[in-house]
Design a protein around this motif. Sequence first.
Motif, PDB file in Angstrom:
ATOM      1  N   CYS A   1      31.442  40.763  39.478  1.00  0.00           N
ATOM      2  CA  CYS A   1      32.564  40.158  38.749  1.00  0.00           C
ATOM      3  C   CYS A   1      32.580  38.655  38.986  1.00  0.00           C
ATOM      4  CB  CYS A   1      33.887  40.773  39.205  1.00  0.00           C
ATOM      5  SG  CYS A   1      33.923  42.572  39.213  1.00  0.00           S
ATOM      6  N   SER A   2      31.421  38.067  39.165  1.00  0.00           N
ATOM      7  CA  SER A   2      31.306  36.653  39.508  1.00  0.00           C
ATOM      8  C   SER A   2      31.637  35.756  38.324  1.00  0.00           C
ATOM      9  CB  SER A   2      29.886  36.340  39.986  1.00  0.00           C
ATOM     10  OG  SER A   2      29.492  37.201  41.029  1.00  0.00           O
ATOM     11  N   ASN A   3      32.262  34.599  38.641  1.00  0.00           N
ATOM     12  CA  ASN A   3      32.466  33.542  37.648  1.00  0.00           C
ATOM     13  C   ASN A   3      33.184  34.053  36.399  1.00  0.00           C
ATOM     14  OD1 ASN A   3      32.295  30.880  36.895  1.00  0.00           O
ATOM     15  ND2 ASN A   3      30.231  31.054  36.065  1.00  0.00           N
ATOM     16  N   GLN A   4      34.264  34.800  36.606  1.00  0.00           N
ATOM     17  CA  GLN A   4      35.038  35.352  35.497  1.00  0.00           C
ATOM     18  C   GLN A   4      36.467  34.810  35.451  1.00  0.00           C
ATOM     19  OE1 GLN A   4      33.826  37.427  33.057  1.00  0.00           O
ATOM     20  NE2 GLN A   4      31.828  37.041  34.024  1.00  0.00           N
ATOM     21  N   PHE A   5      36.745  33.757  36.212  1.00  0.00           N
ATOM     22  CA  PHE A   5      38.083  33.141  36.255  1.00  0.00           C
ATOM     23  C   PHE A   5      39.165  34.151  36.663  1.00  0.00           C
ATOM     24  CE2 PHE A   5      35.557  30.910  33.048  1.00  0.00           C
ATOM     25  CZ  PHE A   5      35.582  29.626  33.554  1.00  0.00           C
ATOM     26  N   LEU A   6      38.807  35.093  37.504  1.00  0.00           N
ATOM     27  CA  LEU A   6      39.757  36.123  37.933  1.00  0.00           C
ATOM     28  C   LEU A   6      40.767  35.534  38.918  1.00  0.00           C
ATOM     29  CD1 LEU A   6      37.314  39.112  38.552  1.00  0.00           C
ATOM     30  CD2 LEU A   6      38.705  38.675  36.524  1.00  0.00           C
ATOM     31  N   SER A   7      42.040  35.864  38.731  1.00  0.00           N
ATOM     32  CA  SER A   7      43.094  35.438  39.651  1.00  0.00           C
ATOM     33  C   SER A   7      43.561  36.589  40.541  1.00  0.00           C
ATOM     34  CB  SER A   7      44.284  34.868  38.875  1.00  0.00           C
ATOM     35  OG  SER A   7      44.805  35.839  37.980  1.00  0.00           O
ATOM     36  N   ALA A   8      42.996  37.776  40.338  1.00  0.00           N
ATOM     37  CA  ALA A   8      43.345  38.949  41.151  1.00  0.00           C
ATOM     38  C   ALA A   8      42.128  39.857  41.245  1.00  0.00           C
ATOM     39  CB  ALA A   8      44.520  39.700  40.547  1.00  0.00           C
ATOM     40  N   VAL A   9      42.053  40.611  42.309  1.00  0.00           N
ATOM     41  CA  VAL A   9      40.967  41.574  42.487  1.00  0.00           C
ATOM     42  C   VAL A   9      41.116  42.678  41.441  1.00  0.00           C
ATOM     43  CG1 VAL A   9      39.915  43.246  44.056  1.00  0.00           C
ATOM     44  CG2 VAL A   9      40.842  41.095  44.960  1.00  0.00           C
ATOM     45  N   PRO A  10      40.059  43.010  40.695  1.00  0.00           N
ATOM     46  CA  PRO A  10      40.154  44.051  39.667  1.00  0.00           C
ATOM     47  C   PRO A  10      40.612  45.387  40.244  1.00  0.00           C
ATOM     48  CG  PRO A  10      38.096  42.844  39.467  1.00  0.00           C
ATOM     49  CD  PRO A  10      38.715  42.412  40.748  1.00  0.00           C
ATOM     50  N   ARG A  11      41.383  46.093  39.457  1.00  0.00           N
ATOM     51  CA  ARG A  11      41.837  47.430  39.851  1.00  0.00           C
ATOM     52  C   ARG A  11      40.824  48.480  39.385  1.00  0.00           C
ATOM     53  NH1 ARG A  11      45.635  47.089  43.799  1.00  0.00           N
ATOM     54  NH2 ARG A  11      47.099  45.402  43.327  1.00  0.00           N
ATOM     55  N   ASN A  12      40.957  49.674  39.904  1.00  0.00           N
ATOM     56  CA  ASN A  12      40.136  50.820  39.498  1.00  0.00           C
ATOM     57  C   ASN A  12      38.637  50.563  39.678  1.00  0.00           C
ATOM     58  OD1 ASN A  12      42.514  52.202  38.642  1.00  0.00           O
ATOM     59  ND2 ASN A  12      42.440  51.073  36.699  1.00  0.00           N
ATOM     60  N   LEU A  13      38.293  49.948  40.801  1.00  0.00           N
ATOM     61  CA  LEU A  13      36.873  49.783  41.112  1.00  0.00           C
ATOM     62  C   LEU A  13      36.259  51.150  41.399  1.00  0.00           C
ATOM     63  CD1 LEU A  13      37.221  46.699  43.465  1.00  0.00           C
ATOM     64  CD2 LEU A  13      36.047  46.702  41.248  1.00  0.00           C
ATOM     65  N   PRO A  14      35.031  51.402  40.984  1.00  0.00           N
ATOM     66  CA  PRO A  14      34.398  52.704  41.229  1.00  0.00           C
ATOM     67  C   PRO A  14      34.353  53.032  42.713  1.00  0.00           C
ATOM     68  CG  PRO A  14      33.118  51.422  39.657  1.00  0.00           C
ATOM     69  CD  PRO A  14      34.163  50.497  40.200  1.00  0.00           C
ATOM     70  N   ASN A  15      34.676  54.261  43.048  1.00  0.00           N
ATOM     71  CA  ASN A  15      34.685  54.676  44.452  1.00  0.00           C
ATOM     72  C   ASN A  15      33.305  54.615  45.091  1.00  0.00           C
ATOM     73  OD1 ASN A  15      36.917  56.601  42.984  1.00  0.00           O
ATOM     74  ND2 ASN A  15      37.606  55.833  44.948  1.00  0.00           N
ATOM     75  N   ALA A  16      32.266  54.678  44.290  1.00  0.00           N
ATOM     76  CA  ALA A  16      30.904  54.686  44.815  1.00  0.00           C
ATOM     77  C   ALA A  16      30.350  53.275  44.995  1.00  0.00           C
ATOM     78  CB  ALA A  16      29.995  55.480  43.881  1.00  0.00           C
ATOM     79  N   THR A  17      31.164  52.247  44.792  1.00  0.00           N
ATOM     80  CA  THR A  17      30.678  50.867  44.900  1.00  0.00           C
ATOM     81  C   THR A  17      30.165  50.583  46.307  1.00  0.00           C
ATOM     82  OG1 THR A  17      32.294  50.146  43.248  1.00  0.00           O
ATOM     83  CG2 THR A  17      31.310  48.446  44.637  1.00  0.00           C
TER      84      THR A  17
END
Length: 276
Positions: free
Chosen positions: A67-83
Amino acid sequence: MPFLPVWLLGRLSVAQVLLAALVLSSAGAGPKEPVSAIGCPESCYCSTSPGGGAGGGAVGEDLAVRCSNQFLSAVPRNLPNATRRLYLDYNQLVSVPADAFLGLPLLAELDLSHNQLTLLEPGSLSALGPSLRSLDLSSNRLTTLDPEALGGLAAKANLTNNPWLCDCALQEAMPKLDLDPASLVDVVCAAAVPEELDAKGKSFVLLAEEMDLCAGLKRTTDVAMFITMFGWFAMVISYLVYYVRANQEDARRHLAYLKSLPKGHGDESSTVSTMV
């Protein structure tokens, strides 16, 4: 590799035989499950590759979420459990909430570098303790390390390029951290308390070996307490002096009054004079 009929081999060139074998092999392998089926978050790219489990576990799919260089201001939700690898670098994250990485039991690598992080909330990373092996917090705005946020992490951490404040709070926090000891060498002071230490650009580990940063704070506290007690004592003494002087004035006025009385009251006047 699948076998071709003998009669067909006789009519095909070597290149044609290899091409036919490749087509048959691909057909027998079956389609691979698309990455999108694992629920990749929006604004992120997910990829899988064969690899070992977190911390050297069993061999399995190595799922990387980028999720690099996406101008995110918060950690994404619903990340895959297998990450197993999560890249959140070059975004605009200011803080990491306590529940940001819950449900990621296999996460072995986390990159939070090149953000605007000033706060890691208590518990935000401690849940990753059993699996996390690499943590990148470089190039942020962190000034101190909170044991409640990093407690239990034994990962190798990159802590460079942060404006660390070298003070008593950081000195007390260091022994409570389980990070790889080599990681703490990267903590370089941008400022210090007290300011006269002139610690800018020095490694905190080396600075803490030379002096006790909490000793100055304790001395300051003792001096402040002494000044407070001295002020209170001075107030009490001043009140007592005022009280005695006020009573003496009253006694003198009373004595003058008694002296102005007729001679029959002489004994009383003499007694009061003796008392004063």
